[in-house]
Design a protein around this motif. Structure first.
Motif, PDB file in Angstrom:
ATOM      1  N   GLU A 145      83.126 -52.874  -5.790  1.00 22.17           N
ATOM      2  CA  GLU A 145      82.278 -53.874  -6.306  1.00 22.17           C
ATOM      3  C   GLU A 145      81.233 -53.381  -7.466  1.00 22.17           C
ATOM      4  OE1 GLU A 145      81.607 -57.403  -6.072  1.00 22.17           O
ATOM      5  OE2 GLU A 145      83.278 -57.714  -4.580  1.00 22.17           O
ATOM      6  N   ASN A 148      82.394 -52.230 -10.794  1.00 23.14           N
ATOM      7  CA  ASN A 148      82.929 -52.913 -11.555  1.00 23.14           C
ATOM      8  C   ASN A 148      84.301 -53.339 -10.991  1.00 23.14           C
ATOM      9  OD1 ASN A 148      82.668 -54.663 -13.657  1.00 23.14           O
ATOM     10  ND2 ASN A 148      83.719 -53.214 -15.146  1.00 23.14           N
ATOM     11  N   HIS A 153      90.528 -58.028  -8.253  1.00 24.82           N
ATOM     12  CA  HIS A 153      90.839 -57.213  -9.706  1.00 24.82           C
ATOM     13  C   HIS A 153      92.050 -56.561  -9.550  1.00 24.82           C
ATOM     14  CE1 HIS A 153      90.091 -54.371 -13.184  1.00 24.82           C
ATOM     15  NE2 HIS A 153      89.350 -55.189 -13.606  1.00 24.82           N
ATOM     16  N   PRO A 254      87.884 -49.382 -14.449  1.00 24.10           N
ATOM     17  CA  PRO A 254      86.735 -50.482 -14.436  1.00 24.10           C
ATOM     18  C   PRO A 254      85.294 -49.819 -14.664  1.00 24.10           C
ATOM     19  CG  PRO A 254      88.304 -50.803 -12.681  1.00 24.10           C
ATOM     20  CD  PRO A 254      88.451 -49.472 -13.124  1.00 24.10           C
ATOM     21  N   PHE A 255      85.039 -48.759 -14.137  1.00 21.52           N
ATOM     22  CA  PHE A 255      83.650 -48.137 -14.388  1.00 21.52           C
ATOM     23  C   PHE A 255      83.319 -47.106 -15.534  1.00 21.52           C
ATOM     24  CE2 PHE A 255      85.899 -44.567 -12.094  1.00 21.52           C
ATOM     25  CZ  PHE A 255      86.685 -45.399 -11.205  1.00 21.52           C
ATOM     26  N   ASP A 292      80.248 -47.256 -17.654  1.00 23.57           N
ATOM     27  CA  ASP A 292      80.206 -48.624 -18.106  1.00 23.57           C
ATOM     28  C   ASP A 292      79.016 -49.279 -17.708  1.00 23.57           C
ATOM     29  OD1 ASP A 292      82.922 -50.982 -18.515  1.00 23.57           O
ATOM     30  OD2 ASP A 292      80.887 -51.676 -17.969  1.00 23.57           O
ATOM     31  N   GLU A 294      78.183 -52.209 -17.086  1.00 25.52           N
ATOM     32  CA  GLU A 294      77.967 -52.850 -15.861  1.00 25.52           C
ATOM     33  C   GLU A 294      77.671 -52.167 -14.602  1.00 25.52           C
ATOM     34  OE1 GLU A 294      78.563 -56.375 -15.456  1.00 25.52           O
ATOM     35  OE2 GLU A 294      78.517 -56.298 -17.576  1.00 25.52           O
ATOM     36  N   VAL A 295      78.249 -50.752 -14.573  1.00 27.91           N
ATOM     37  CA  VAL A 295      77.673 -49.841 -13.433  1.00 27.91           C
ATOM     38  C   VAL A 295      76.348 -49.608 -13.547  1.00 27.91           C
ATOM     39  CG1 VAL A 295      78.049 -47.708 -12.515  1.00 27.91           C
ATOM     40  CG2 VAL A 295      80.024 -49.061 -13.321  1.00 27.91           C
ATOM     41  N   ALA A 298      74.391 -52.402 -12.312  1.00 30.96           N
ATOM     42  CA  ALA A 298      74.492 -52.687 -10.495  1.00 30.96           C
ATOM     43  C   ALA A 298      73.406 -51.779 -10.071  1.00 30.96           C
ATOM     44  CB  ALA A 298      75.793 -52.237 -10.143  1.00 30.96           C
TER      45      ALA A 298
END
Ligand code: PHE
Length: 342
Positions: A145, A148, A153, A254-255, A292, A294-295, A298
């Protein structure tokens, strides 16, 4: 006549010393027997001394007689003892066969993978990276999670995960350690995280259900992809020598964004192309990229302020290259014939 008696006693003392010293030098039964004959046989030196008795007055005789008998007993017991001693030495010596090859020593050694891990840690420590650790049993949050990779997914398919009860799992990569460290520390960060990972892979020459990865992460202001390339290039050359080149190919994680997979010049053929590199001259090492945003979100870092890069590293792959090993399973079979070579 008293002086004659004393002279006789003195003669016996000399004989005694002589006997004991000759016996002491004996190394085998033959020699002991020779000493016995020389001193105790009928015509031997000690019986010869009994003739001295005749020269003495009746008063002095008993004293010398006693002395002669004492000496005889001493000689006899000394001979017996010496014989025993030699027998014992022989028995002991016969248990040690000096013609046998010596016993081999098996000094403890580090497993080749741990040796390579030590090399990796040393190289990155010298470049200012700290060494971090995380748990092998992870939560879904840290393994996926926060990196990302939400539920459902498609990237989860890349990780054939061993799930455990209660939302836990065996970590499929060392990337969760990035999250744990960023949660605990503020930038600047420069760290590597070596550790064991697990995936439901069927073992073959290049797959093992457990394997080691080293995660790398650097976060600061103005960190660029060029920094990532520089660090990987320095690592490659320190690990494999100055002639090794690196190359990055676009990929997806994704990360990281952008993401890449990176290769080293094939260390087997030097880049000409061979079986190990399937004729390409390059060997795939792992993935990397810029962290990323997004990381960062988080873990509560401001993606506008900070940038960073992350990379992975397959330790078995590096060890296989370093030692030119063509089957990953060898690392985990604990065959001494293999392990002794490192
Ligand atoms: N965690 C990725 C893997 O296991 C490798 C990776 C690490 C990719 C860091 C990008 C950045 O394949």
């Amino acid at each position: 006549m008293a002086s004659d008696g004393n002279a006789a006693i003195d003669e016996l003392q000399v004989l005694r010393t002589q006997f004991l010293s000759e016996l002491k030098d004996c190394r085998d039964e033959k020699c002991i027997e020779a000493v016995r004959i020389k001193y105790l046989s009928k015509k031997g030196l000690l019986p010869g001394k009994f003739a001295l008795l005749g020269k003495l007055s009746p008063e002095e005789r008993p004293k010398l007689g006693q002395e002669l008998n004492r000496l005889k007993t001493l000689f006899q017991t000394s001979l017996k003892e010496k014989l025993k001693q030699i027998e014992f030495q022989k028995a002991r010596a016969s248990k040690i066969d000096i013609t046998l090859p010596g016993d081999r020593d098996y000094p403890g050694k580090k497993h080749p993978l741990l040796q390579v891990l030590d090399d990796i840690k040393k190289i990155f420590s010298e470049m200012g990276f700290s060494i971090e650790e995380g748990p092998e049993v992870e939560s879904d949050y840290y393994n996926f999670e926060a990196l990302n990779i939400p539920k459902d997914h498609p990237a989860r398919d890349m990780h054939d995960t061993f799930y455990l009860p209660g939302g836990y799992l065996l970590r499929t990569h060392t990337s969760p350690v990035q999250i744990r460290v960023m949660e605990q520390q503020k930038p600047p960060i420069r760290m590597i995280a070596p550790g064991r990972c697990f995936r439901k892979d069927t073992p073959d020459a290049s797959h093992s259900p457990f394997f080691y990865q080293v995660e790398g992460l650097a976060v600061d202001q103005n960190i660029s992809f060029a920094d990532l390339k520089g660090v990987i290039a320095v690592f490659a050359r320190k690990m494999f020598g100055r002639d090794v080149n690196i190359r990055f190919r676009p990929s997806f994680f994704p990360f990281t964004e952008p993401s890449a997979e990176y290769d080293f010049t094939c260390v087997i053929c030097g880049g000409k192309g061979c079986r190990t590199c399937k004729g390409t001259g390059w060997l795939e090492i792992s993935g990397a990229g810029m962290v990323d945003p997004e990381v960062f979100k988080a873990v509560g870092y401001d993606p506008e302020r900070y940038t960073g890069y992350a990379f992975g590293m397959g330790v078995e792959r590096l060890a296989m290259l370093k030692y030119q090993i063509d089957d990953i399973r060898l690392f985990y079979e604990n065959d001494l014939r293999f392990l002794e070579q490192f």
